[in-house]
Design a protein around this motif. Structure first.
Motif, PDB file in Angstrom:
ATOM      1  N   VAL D 141       0.844  -1.204   0.000  1.00  0.00           N
ATOM      2  CA  VAL D 141       0.000   0.000   0.000  1.00  0.00           C
ATOM      3  C   VAL D 141       0.878   1.252   0.000  1.00  0.00           C
ATOM      4  CG1 VAL D 141      -0.229   0.120   2.508  1.00  0.00           C
ATOM      5  CG2 VAL D 141      -2.080   0.988   1.089  1.00  0.00           C
ATOM      6  N   HIS D 142       2.153   1.061   0.288  1.00  0.00           N
ATOM      7  CA  HIS D 142       3.061   2.196   0.350  1.00  0.00           C
ATOM      8  C   HIS D 142       3.800   2.426  -0.974  1.00  0.00           C
ATOM      9  CE1 HIS D 142       2.083   2.277   4.536  1.00  0.00           C
ATOM     10  NE2 HIS D 142       2.479   1.036   4.684  1.00  0.00           N
ATOM     11  N   SER D 143       3.418   1.711  -2.038  1.00  0.00           N
ATOM     12  CA  SER D 143       4.037   1.933  -3.348  1.00  0.00           C
ATOM     13  C   SER D 143       3.108   2.758  -4.233  1.00  0.00           C
ATOM     14  CB  SER D 143       4.288   0.592  -4.049  1.00  0.00           C
ATOM     15  OG  SER D 143       5.063  -0.252  -3.242  1.00  0.00           O
ATOM     16  N   PHE D 144       3.675   3.313  -5.291  1.00  0.00           N
ATOM     17  CA  PHE D 144       2.895   4.064  -6.288  1.00  0.00           C
ATOM     18  C   PHE D 144       1.850   3.149  -6.908  1.00  0.00           C
ATOM     19  CE2 PHE D 144       2.705   5.349 -10.909  1.00  0.00           C
ATOM     20  CZ  PHE D 144       1.911   6.473 -10.712  1.00  0.00           C
ATOM     21  N   GLN D 145       0.584   3.563  -6.867  1.00  0.00           N
ATOM     22  CA  GLN D 145      -0.517   2.682  -7.277  1.00  0.00           C
ATOM     23  C   GLN D 145      -1.087   3.047  -8.651  1.00  0.00           C
ATOM     24  OE1 GLN D 145      -2.143   0.481  -4.621  1.00  0.00           O
ATOM     25  NE2 GLN D 145      -0.317   0.889  -3.406  1.00  0.00           N
ATOM     26  N   GLY D 146      -0.389   3.885  -9.382  1.00  0.00           N
ATOM     27  CA  GLY D 146      -0.922   4.302 -10.683  1.00  0.00           C
ATOM     28  C   GLY D 146      -1.753   5.565 -10.551  1.00  0.00           C
ATOM     29  N   LEU D 147      -1.960   6.254 -11.692  1.00  0.00           N
ATOM     30  CA  LEU D 147      -2.708   7.509 -11.646  1.00  0.00           C
ATOM     31  C   LEU D 147      -4.176   7.264 -11.298  1.00  0.00           C
ATOM     32  CD1 LEU D 147      -1.061   9.309 -14.710  1.00  0.00           C
ATOM     33  CD2 LEU D 147      -0.640   9.701 -12.277  1.00  0.00           C
ATOM     34  N   GLY D 148      -4.647   6.032 -11.451  1.00  0.00           N
ATOM     35  CA  GLY D 148      -6.020   5.697 -11.064  1.00  0.00           C
ATOM     36  C   GLY D 148      -6.269   5.906  -9.582  1.00  0.00           C
ATOM     37  N   ALA D 149      -5.203   5.958  -8.799  1.00  0.00           N
ATOM     38  CA  ALA D 149      -5.351   6.190  -7.360  1.00  0.00           C
ATOM     39  C   ALA D 149      -5.787   7.620  -7.063  1.00  0.00           C
ATOM     40  CB  ALA D 149      -4.047   5.857  -6.636  1.00  0.00           C
ATOM     41  N   ASN D 150      -5.647   8.514  -8.072  1.00  0.00           N
ATOM     42  CA  ASN D 150      -6.037   9.912  -7.860  1.00  0.00           C
ATOM     43  C   ASN D 150      -7.521  10.125  -8.115  1.00  0.00           C
ATOM     44  OD1 ASN D 150      -3.320  10.119  -7.516  1.00  0.00           O
ATOM     45  ND2 ASN D 150      -2.937  11.203  -9.449  1.00  0.00           N
ATOM     46  N   GLY D 151      -8.344   9.215  -7.667  1.00  0.00           N
ATOM     47  CA  GLY D 151      -9.788   9.406  -7.790  1.00  0.00           C
ATOM     48  C   GLY D 151     -10.269   9.258  -9.220  1.00  0.00           C
ATOM     49  N   GLN D 152     -11.573   9.355  -9.377  1.00  0.00           N
ATOM     50  CA  GLN D 152     -12.277   9.216 -10.649  1.00  0.00           C
ATOM     51  C   GLN D 152     -11.657  10.125 -11.718  1.00  0.00           C
ATOM     52  OE1 GLN D 152     -14.812   7.253 -11.227  1.00  0.00           O
ATOM     53  NE2 GLN D 152     -16.148   8.162 -12.768  1.00  0.00           N
ATOM     54  N   GLU D 153     -11.318  11.342 -11.325  1.00  0.00           N
ATOM     55  CA  GLU D 153     -10.829  12.315 -12.296  1.00  0.00           C
ATOM     56  C   GLU D 153      -9.447  11.953 -12.828  1.00  0.00           C
ATOM     57  OE1 GLU D 153     -10.781  16.889 -11.777  1.00  0.00           O
ATOM     58  OE2 GLU D 153     -12.406  16.018 -10.540  1.00  0.00           O
ATOM     59  N   GLY D 154      -8.573  11.574 -11.878  1.00  0.00           N
ATOM     60  CA  GLY D 154      -7.232  11.162 -12.281  1.00  0.00           C
ATOM     61  C   GLY D 154      -7.294   9.977 -13.216  1.00  0.00           C
ATOM     62  N   ALA D 155      -8.184   9.045 -12.901  1.00  0.00           N
ATOM     63  CA  ALA D 155      -8.322   7.854 -13.717  1.00  0.00           C
ATOM     64  C   ALA D 155      -8.806   8.218 -15.119  1.00  0.00           C
ATOM     65  CB  ALA D 155      -9.292   6.880 -13.051  1.00  0.00           C
ATOM     66  N   ARG D 156      -9.846   9.061 -15.183  1.00  0.00           N
ATOM     67  CA  ARG D 156     -10.391   9.451 -16.495  1.00  0.00           C
ATOM     68  C   ARG D 156      -9.338  10.165 -17.340  1.00  0.00           C
ATOM     69  NH1 ARG D 156     -15.445   8.612 -17.926  1.00  0.00           N
ATOM     70  NH2 ARG D 156     -16.990   8.187 -16.293  1.00  0.00           N
ATOM     71  N   GLU D 157      -8.559  10.983 -16.674  1.00  0.00           N
ATOM     72  CA  GLU D 157      -7.541  11.730 -17.426  1.00  0.00           C
ATOM     73  C   GLU D 157      -6.535  10.741 -18.049  1.00  0.00           C
ATOM     74  OE1 GLU D 157      -5.108  14.383 -15.118  1.00  0.00           O
ATOM     75  OE2 GLU D 157      -4.997  15.831 -16.786  1.00  0.00           O
ATOM     76  N   ALA D 158      -6.033   9.820 -17.238  1.00  0.00           N
ATOM     77  CA  ALA D 158      -5.029   8.870 -17.729  1.00  0.00           C
ATOM     78  C   ALA D 158      -5.619   7.956 -18.800  1.00  0.00           C
ATOM     79  CB  ALA D 158      -4.478   8.046 -16.564  1.00  0.00           C
ATOM     80  N   LEU D 159      -6.856   7.515 -18.560  1.00  0.00           N
ATOM     81  CA  LEU D 159      -7.512   6.659 -19.558  1.00  0.00           C
ATOM     82  C   LEU D 159      -7.715   7.419 -20.866  1.00  0.00           C
ATOM     83  CD1 LEU D 159     -10.102   4.941 -17.183  1.00  0.00           C
ATOM     84  CD2 LEU D 159      -8.283   3.764 -18.458  1.00  0.00           C
ATOM     85  N   GLY D 160      -8.013   8.709 -20.749  1.00  0.00           N
ATOM     86  CA  GLY D 160      -8.187   9.545 -21.950  1.00  0.00           C
ATOM     87  C   GLY D 160      -6.886   9.634 -22.747  1.00  0.00           C
ATOM     88  N   TRP D 161      -5.777   9.800 -22.042  1.00  0.00           N
ATOM     89  CA  TRP D 161      -4.478   9.846 -22.742  1.00  0.00           C
ATOM     90  C   TRP D 161      -4.236   8.521 -23.492  1.00  0.00           C
ATOM     91  CZ3 TRP D 161      -1.634  11.384 -17.632  1.00  0.00           C
ATOM     92  CH2 TRP D 161      -1.955  12.719 -17.313  1.00  0.00           C
ATOM     93  N   LEU D 162      -4.574   7.438 -22.812  1.00  0.00           N
ATOM     94  CA  LEU D 162      -4.339   6.128 -23.415  1.00  0.00           C
ATOM     95  C   LEU D 162      -5.148   6.001 -24.721  1.00  0.00           C
ATOM     96  CD1 LEU D 162      -3.016   3.328 -23.143  1.00  0.00           C
ATOM     97  CD2 LEU D 162      -4.980   2.610 -21.781  1.00  0.00           C
ATOM     98  N   ARG D 163      -6.439   6.385 -24.644  1.00  0.00           N
ATOM     99  CA  ARG D 163      -7.281   6.300 -25.837  1.00  0.00           C
ATOM    100  C   ARG D 163      -6.733   7.206 -26.939  1.00  0.00           C
ATOM    101  NH1 ARG D 163     -13.541   7.410 -24.969  1.00  0.00           N
ATOM    102  NH2 ARG D 163     -12.711   9.467 -24.477  1.00  0.00           N
ATOM    103  N   GLU D 164      -6.314   8.387 -26.528  1.00  0.00           N
ATOM    104  CA  GLU D 164      -5.804   9.356 -27.507  1.00  0.00           C
ATOM    105  C   GLU D 164      -4.530   8.818 -28.175  1.00  0.00           C
ATOM    106  OE1 GLU D 164      -5.387  13.258 -25.826  1.00  0.00           O
ATOM    107  OE2 GLU D 164      -3.981  13.861 -27.438  1.00  0.00           O
ATOM    108  N   ALA D 165      -3.634   8.267 -27.367  1.00  0.00           N
ATOM    109  CA  ALA D 165      -2.381   7.729 -27.922  1.00  0.00           C
ATOM    110  C   ALA D 165      -2.677   6.588 -28.887  1.00  0.00           C
ATOM    111  CB  ALA D 165      -1.461   7.255 -26.796  1.00  0.00           C
ATOM    112  N   GLY D 166      -3.649   5.755 -28.509  1.00  0.00           N
ATOM    113  CA  GLY D 166      -4.027   4.638 -29.381  1.00  0.00           C
ATOM    114  C   GLY D 166      -4.551   5.140 -30.720  1.00  0.00           C
ATOM    115  N   ARG D 167      -5.433   6.146 -30.648  1.00  0.00           N
ATOM    116  CA  ARG D 167      -6.002   6.673 -31.896  1.00  0.00           C
ATOM    117  C   ARG D 167      -4.931   7.326 -32.759  1.00  0.00           C
ATOM    118  NH1 ARG D 167     -11.786   8.951 -29.627  1.00  0.00           N
ATOM    119  NH2 ARG D 167     -12.642   6.855 -29.270  1.00  0.00           N
TER     120      ARG D 167
END
Lengths: 350, 350, 350, 350
Positions: D141-167
């Motif tokens: 629990v003391h390690s970096f858990q990914g940007l998804g750990a920054n709440g719904q907003e952090g997760a959406r932002e990172a997921l958006g980048w992923l989709r954008e990079a894919g496209r």
């Protein structure tokens, strides 16, 4: 297995044995109170059981598919009726089926005085049998290999101390044999021959120690399943030696990351094995945990699980030991272990 | 960890917590008799400890590199002095550091009458807590999954029986949660929330059950090392819930060939874990062996190893059970187990 | 390790060796193009390195803490400059660092005609070295143990066939040694001495085969980590024999339930070991999988992982083999394996 | 399984399904070219097969005892004739039965620019699918858990980048789902839903992702046998989703002492699994070894073993990565891996 009639003659038994040998197998003749049973040793596919069944004096001839049969409960029951536990006698010590037996002593014998001091200490603590390593199996050729590494003479000297310490404090002694050339030498000096975990699979060595006719302390390899362990014990039994004391000493730990114990002591193997064979089984909490501070707990646990005894490494100053100091306890600590284990044994056996 | 001065004010503590949050971490405030200690939850590399050390009211600010610290002995000792064992209270039952606690009941709840009969049986046998599975984790989608599989209604009905049986026979009750959507529902009905071995690594589920504020019975995964087990318990502790009952239930067996036990019950993990954490730890000999005929021996062994209790599957007619019949014992057999374990516990604790 | 000056004399080297022996250790002298290096064999804690460093001709005296150093890349580099791979020559076959070498033949030699037929078949298929078991290590004393079980005469007869088949089809031959009493006998007949997985830990046997001065095919035990495997190879090297061909043959499978492969072939061990030592390493997909239908895939995978060769069990009618029929392929199938592996090798080495 | 007549009507099929539901099971209807087959999902002991066999339109009704049947070769063959490999289409990428597919990208998404740079790099290197972790499962629990750990907003932002990079670089994208509450969110953004090794046993999560109707990348737990792995894949199939890409990523290493690889990549599982199921299976040499310097060798080996693709962690500056830097390679190194693997694939498939 060939089950003979109750009135089968010696000649009839000899004829069956001769027929078995013709097929390229060996025969193990067990004489019970009422009848004899002949176990086949070797590849039973070479044998015509119908032919054997037709020989005079034969009651039944059955093929048995398991890799251990000479040491199995089924086999013992065939000719001896109920046979809950074999008892192996070493001097005036009985191993199996009764009070737990405590084997203790240093991992490696370092010198005569050390050994005598420790022997005295463990005797006072209540131990029954003295152990001490002369030929040490080690993972690294660059580690201390025991005084046995100092040639024939070094080995004889250390073995002599062991015998002397045993006599002085009235305890049978046990030491490990690591290679075939050590068998005759060691058998001259000690009461019980130990085969360590690393040699469990060494079938030529097992046959050779089996033939000496002395009790064998036989340790489970850390990668061996229970079936393998018993199947290799069968190599000793196949030499006509049924004086086998099994020993659970821990299996390879599972799980990534830091190891908290050197091995995983598989205590459930103790009652599981007791349901398969009548041979006694003891536990080694020293190697099984690799930690002094866990020996008390795991000794108690092993006895509560039904172990017929324990083998514990003891040193008068563990922090100065040449080998395995981190897993040895003092004679005083041993006394607490033995006393508590004896009380626990009373609780499970009433 | 941030160790506060003995006279640190609430405002000073709040300021430290605020600074920790600024770095993207969470804070766990533990108030001891003399001083408060603040544990950091999250990636400590983001934190400037020198800066924290300079804040008013702070005695010391130390980075800790271990994956479990909130549940460690070291942490507890910082603010509470000697803290040999935590005691978790459930109703009038104390778990940890005293008499062993016995949790018993059927693997899966099959019906109301069955549950009441078994509950009565285990109460008479001396058990303290009633277990019963509603949501069963199973290796095959084609196996019986527990009454929880019959939708919300089926689950509520079975949970209701469990609560009723617990009240009638005055025992707290425990059942397993397998997925996040079950947390709120189950928490309505039971006293202890169980996380099974298969969900040990499910950190989102752990966080969610942790937040309910109820005691958690947390089982070790069969592939997990001790460090992993404690590190995932830390996920529960990180939600401010330190009421964690650890449970050893067996690891993957090593060795080729026929399996004699379903898992390898790692009893040395019990004292080894007790040296790392003050949390209570129990053993589950039912899953740990998978064999009715080994449960007595392994129960005795676990208590002798120092376990704070046992969880045992009990059924009034094991051969007819829908799940795991081969590893369940009867209430009468349970009584013998409990009586013997209590006597053994007396031997190791004098 | 003692690194000598480039102009150190033989007398100076002899003096260092003598000093090492005084401490109870042995010395391994390696003469490189420019300088000599002396490896210490035994417990280095007995050695005063400052004293050795002060001896004439000594450039540097360093204690090395690893359990394998004689076979390590570091050691080889000290006196020979870059030494990417050792090449072990057996007849006109080079093992290590070049084209993959294919060892093939029956698990057990069953008769002369069988062996000649198979030898011819594998030669045509492109194999380089002929294998055939005379002394078979078996889990059960009740299984066929190889023709070596028929006494000295039976063993000599089978070994003679093996040598004859090798000569007739111009292939070096290899067979397994299972016990110390077989070493001299086997070494009379074969080009490479094999130590099987079950004997990996048998340090007395390793020392004895090491002394014969012939190449050793050394298999990893199925419960051994990489460090242990290399540490026991060091026992052979400690006898002055660096002609060691390592062999990965599968480790104990993890996971409950039905086994899909007899062992887990640990192919990552191949490149991992190649980074530690310059010794060649081959793979045994026959024992590693225990399944004929996986041998093609795992042979390709092992070569792609960088293996220096393969050892494959071949029989002309696998379904009739006395031992291990389920894991043997035919000479025709072997040809497809060898051809494909050679093409794959070209892809990774360009 | 219920095998229908070739001319069975929709009504007849519906009647069978209704009867199955009455027994408390679910039904999986597969329509082949010639006939329909109905798989039973649940406890078949509740079903009267004789009764089902007598229903109109039913050709045969057979109970099947294996824990995975919907994904088995036998089942597919019943209604579709020979069905060597399923092909899973994601965008214009075909996974299974043809050219190997390469999935690459950073372990964890750290920022938009990083992701775009890496996406561009792997596209140039020849990769087909982009991966990037948002919700990181971590042992601590003391390690970096990914940007998804920054709440719904952090997760959406990172997921958006992923989709954008894919496209932007025309690659489908995949990311891991760790908990039930993430399923809907993640499915909005990505083409393939990944279930990591630690969640393999999480049957409620599997059912939930299965229902989304998107391809699932399903990783084997490091403690799971092959039978367990396939049995849990069956939980996904039971939701009517047969678009499952299996992934071998290494099992718990055996053997004491220093670990040379983080896990043991079980490459024999690849052909062994391909004989059980038509589902594609890929390998993950990054997690499987935990070492950058072994990725080339183990990638080649996995393709040679017959893997349908690879998943490789790539970072443009691995030494600065927040997570798992020691097991990531650069885009340039990836290109060498892909080129060599494609050449190896040609050798095994001609």
């Amino acid at each position: 297995m060939i089950i003979m009639n109750t009135d089968a003659t010696k000649e009839q038994i000899d004829q069956v044995v001769a027929e078995i040998k013709k097929c390229g197998l060996r025969a193990d003749v067990s004489k019970g109170e009422y009848r004899s049973v002949i176990g086949l040793i070797g590849d039973e596919r070479q044998v015509d059981f119908a032919h054997l069944a037709a020989l005079p004096g034969v009651k039944e001839a059955i093929g048995v598919e398991t890799p251990y049969k000479l040491i199995s409960r089924e086999y013992a029951e065939l000719f001896e009726g109920v046979n809950e536990h074999s008892v192996i006698k070493v001097g005036n010590i009985n191993i199996g089926g009764g009070e737990p037996v405590f084997i203790a002593g240093p991992c490696a014998i370092e010198g005569k005085e050390q050994l005598l001091r420790i022997a005295e200490g463990i005797k006072k603590a209540g131990a029954h049998i003295l152990r001490g390593g002369v030929f040490k199996p080690r993972s690294s050729v660059h580690s201390f290999q025991g005084l046995g590494a100092n040639g024939q003479e070094g080995a004889r000297e250390a073995l002599g101390w062991l015998r002397e310490a045993g006599r002085k404090f009235e305890m049978p002694v046990v030491t490990e044999i690591r290679g075939e050339t050590q068998v005759d030498l060691v058998a001259e000096y000690v009461d019980i021959l130990q085969i360590g975990a690393r040699n469990m699979y060494d079938q030529d060595l097992l046959a050779k120690v089996g033939m000496k006719g002395k009790p064998i302390l036989f340790k489970r390899h850390f990668g061996a399943g229970i079936e393998e362990f018993l199947s290799f014990a069968e190599y000793i039994a196949a030499e006509g030696n049924r004086q086998i004391i099994l020993c659970e000493r821990g299996i390879i730990p599972i799980g990534k990351g830091k190891s908290y114990t050197r091995y995983t002591l598989d205590l459930a193997a103790i009652p599981a094995i007791q349901k398969e064979t009548h041979l006694p089984i003891i536990a080694d909490p020293s190697h099984g945990t690799g930690r002094r501070d866990l020996i008390f707990s795991m000794s108690c646990a092993a006895i509560a699980a039904g172990a017929d005894g324990l083998m514990i490494e003891v040193h008068d100053s563990p922090e100065e030991a040449l080998v395995d100091g981190q897993q040895m306890i003092t004679p005083d600590e041993l006394k607490v272990v033995i006393d508590t284990c004896q009380r626990i044994h009373k609780q499970i056996s009433r």
